[in-house]
Design an enzyme around this catalytic site. Structure first.
Site, mmCIF file in Angstrom:
data_model
loop_
_atom_site.group_PDB
_atom_site.id
_atom_site.type_symbol
_atom_site.label_atom_id
_atom_site.label_comp_id
_atom_site.label_asym_id
_atom_site.label_seq_id
_atom_site.Cartn_x
_atom_site.Cartn_y
_atom_site.Cartn_z
ATOM 1 N N ASP A 148 2.252 -1.511 0.958
ATOM 2 C CA ASP A 148 2.980 -2.776 1.040
ATOM 3 C C ASP A 148 4.453 -2.512 1.327
ATOM 4 O O ASP A 148 5.014 -1.497 0.886
ATOM 5 C CB ASP A 148 2.899 -3.523 -0.294
ATOM 6 C CG ASP A 148 1.485 -3.941 -0.667
ATOM 7 O OD1 ASP A 148 0.534 -3.564 0.043
ATOM 8 O OD2 ASP A 148 1.342 -4.639 -1.680
ATOM 9 N N GLY A 170 0.926 -0.632 6.428
ATOM 10 C CA GLY A 170 -0.523 -0.547 6.349
ATOM 11 C C GLY A 170 -1.164 -1.459 5.335
ATOM 12 O O GLY A 170 -2.344 -1.301 5.015
ATOM 13 N N ASP A 171 -0.435 -2.433 4.807
ATOM 14 C CA ASP A 171 -0.985 -3.432 3.891
ATOM 15 C C ASP A 171 -0.102 -4.667 3.999
ATOM 16 O O ASP A 171 0.474 -4.918 5.054
ATOM 17 C CB ASP A 171 -1.050 -2.879 2.459
ATOM 18 C CG ASP A 171 -2.183 -3.519 1.645
ATOM 19 O OD1 ASP A 171 -2.222 -4.759 1.591
ATOM 20 O OD2 ASP A 171 -3.015 -2.795 1.074
ATOM 21 N N ASP A 172 0.028 -5.448 2.925
ATOM 22 C CA ASP A 172 0.866 -6.645 3.001
ATOM 23 C C ASP A 172 2.315 -6.277 3.332
ATOM 24 O O ASP A 172 2.877 -5.348 2.739
ATOM 25 C CB ASP A 172 0.844 -7.389 1.664
ATOM 26 C CG ASP A 172 -0.502 -8.029 1.375
ATOM 27 O OD1 ASP A 172 -1.096 -8.616 2.297
ATOM 28 O OD2 ASP A 172 -0.961 -7.932 0.218
ATOM 29 N N SER A 189 1.129 -6.586 10.127
ATOM 30 C CA SER A 189 0.161 -5.966 9.226
ATOM 31 C C SER A 189 -1.227 -6.114 9.832
ATOM 32 O O SER A 189 -1.773 -7.210 9.866
ATOM 33 C CB SER A 189 0.192 -6.623 7.842
ATOM 34 O OG SER A 189 -0.886 -6.168 7.058
#
Length: 503
Positions: A256, A276-278, A309
């Protein structure tokens, strides 16, 4: 003149002058640091910050170079300034200064060292003349810390958690800034070990500040965090401005960008996030532990932010929101080439609330699902949660939503136990790529549409004319507003909201 021109061509432009932001200023090199990307500079950071603490505050300049270090702690009344081309590197098992480690006697052995025992102790056996060193794997440089009190145990593993590369607790007046210098967590080793189940504890963030206030983070790049990148936990008065946050779009789990967690009075603006996430995930604790900790995230403004994302969402609220999330405004947000635009996620057992959330001037470009509210995000810390602790989701406003290349503009799935109440859509125009009837998807939603929007909303969402909406806003502002509005609801079907139950 020719000689000076030749020098400039060889060395490039001169380094920018480092401004003096506090009365007391040190350079990291004053404490013996070497920015060659190989020498471990943890001791230099610790000595410099200890001196700043002893002197009541000051500025630490990290000049151009590659400054390898294990985790270190900040102090109050401190400015950490990263000059142009300065890179703070989190120590990695593949980039260790063996000379320093052997000299310091971290762990060493003769050439006859027991390799089997080294493996059992989670050590790396490395030959370095004239001795062979046994050095701890890179995660062993990260201190183990107690679980976050609002999470109950390590987010990924029961028990302690790894600390962050740059950490601070119970601080006031902390600034991390620079001429776009970089803090690099070298997270690839962590991601691989996590995927292969080789870690015994929850990974640590890149930068984590806890129980602190009056924090400013600006004009720096944060990249390749082992876990969440920037994690303010139970902090007040936090400004994050002109920050770039980067991680691979895939293969970098849980990276995140910014995770405000039980924070109050926070501004995030003029940032670029590709992770790679939120991109941003607003949190406030997990199930019964977050309910007991009872610290909401509130009064947060996010504006002028660009997010990408491919795995998760541009901006999320939850799913750990058990302490409550309220009074959040997102404006001038661009989410591009992403799986989801904005998302609220929760489930039974969380308790808490998500309310008074405003999205305005939201732009979606090539996004699979634009707006998501999900109430069955079933992930719990342990079996001790109360399934009857139901979250409340209400007072969610969407205004001036634009987009192109969006497959499903809206997906709001409440449930009979957790309905989504008082949702408002106004001035929405989103170009779609998915030619299906139900691209505006709803269930158990209570709300309205003001004016005309595209694509067509769920049937049975109240359709209000702009003039009526303006009249009702004036009524709400009047001294007798609530009483008058309640009378209108009883007598005027045009303005009466409904619960819709769509499969």
């Amino acid at each position: 003149m020719l000689a000076e021109d030749s020098r400039r061509q060889l060395l490039g432009p001169p380094a920018r002058h480092i401004p003096r932001l506090r009365s007391l200023v040190f350079n990291l090199t004053d404490f013996g640091a070497v920015g060659d990307g190989v020498t471990v500079n943890t001791k230099a950071f610790e000595m410099a910050i200890s001196e700043i603490r002893r002197r009541g505050g000051g500025q630490l300049n990290v000049e151009a170079g590659l400054w390898l270090t294990a985790p270190f702690n900040l102090t109050s009344h401190m400015t950490l300034f990263l000059a142009e081309n300065a890179v703070i590197l989190g120590i990695d098992g593949n980039s260790v200064d063996l000379t320093s480690l052997c000299t310091l006697g971290v762990v060493y052995a003769s050439l006859q060292a027991n390799v089997t025992m080294a493996v059992k102790l989670n050590l790396i056996f490395v030959s370095y003349s004239p001795v062979t060193c046994l050095i701890a794997r890179d995660e062993n440089y990260w201190p183990l810390m107690p679980p976050l009190p609002s999470y109950g145990y390590g987010r990924e593993r029961a028990g302690p958690r790894y600390g962050s590369l740059i950490h601070g607790q119970n601080l006031r007046d902390v600034v991390i800034t620079g001429d776009n210098g970089t803090i690099n967590g070298q997270g690839r080793t962590w991601w691989t070990k996590y995927r292969n189940k080789h870690l015994n504890y929850t990974r640590g963030p890149l930068v984590q500040l806890m129980w602190s206030r009056d924090i400013q983070i600006s004009h720096v790049t944060l990249r390749d965090s082992p876990f969440w990148t920037l994690h303010p936990y139970d902090c007040q008065n936090v400004t994050i401005r002109n920050v770039t946050i980067l991680a691979p779009l895939s293969g970098a789990p849980n990276t995140d960008g910014i995770d405000p967690d039980s924070c109050e009075n926070m501004l995030i603006e003029d940032c670029y996030i590709s992770v790679g996430d939120d991109g941003i995930a607003i949190k406030s604790g997990w199930d019964q532990y977050g309910i007991a900790y009872a610290r909401p995230s509130t009064n947060i403004l996010i504006r002028n932010v660009i997010v990408r994302s491919m795995i998760s969402a541009g901006v999320s609220i939850g799913s750990e929101m058990s302490g409550g999330v309220s009074n959040i405004t997102l404006e001038n947000l661009l989410v591009w080439n992403s799986k989801r635009g904005v998302r609220i996620k929760t489930t039974a057992g969380r308790g808490g609330y998500v309310r008074q959330i405003t999205y305005q001037n939201l732009t979606l470009e090539n996004v699979r699902v634009g707006i998501v509210i999900k109430t069955d995000y079933n992930e719990h810390p342990d079996e001790g949660y109360n399934p009857k602790a139901l979250p409340v989701i209400q007072d969610i406003n969407f205004d001036r939503i634009r987009g192109q290349g969006v497959r499903i503009p809206v997906r709001i799935y409440g449930s009979q136990a957790i309905p989504v109440r008082n949702v408002t859509f106004r001035d929405m125009l989103v170009g779609i790529t998915y030619k299906k009837k139900r691209i505006f998807q709803c269930s158990f939603v209570h709300g309205r549409v003001i004016g005309k929007i595209f694509p067509s909303p769920c049937q049975n969402l109240d359709m209000w004319e702009v003039e009526l909406a303006h009249l009702l806003s004036l009524i709400q502002l009047s001294p007798m507003g609530k009483e008058n509005l309640s009378t209108l609801d009883r007598g005027g079907a045009t303005a009466t909201s409904k619960l819709i139950f769509l499969a």
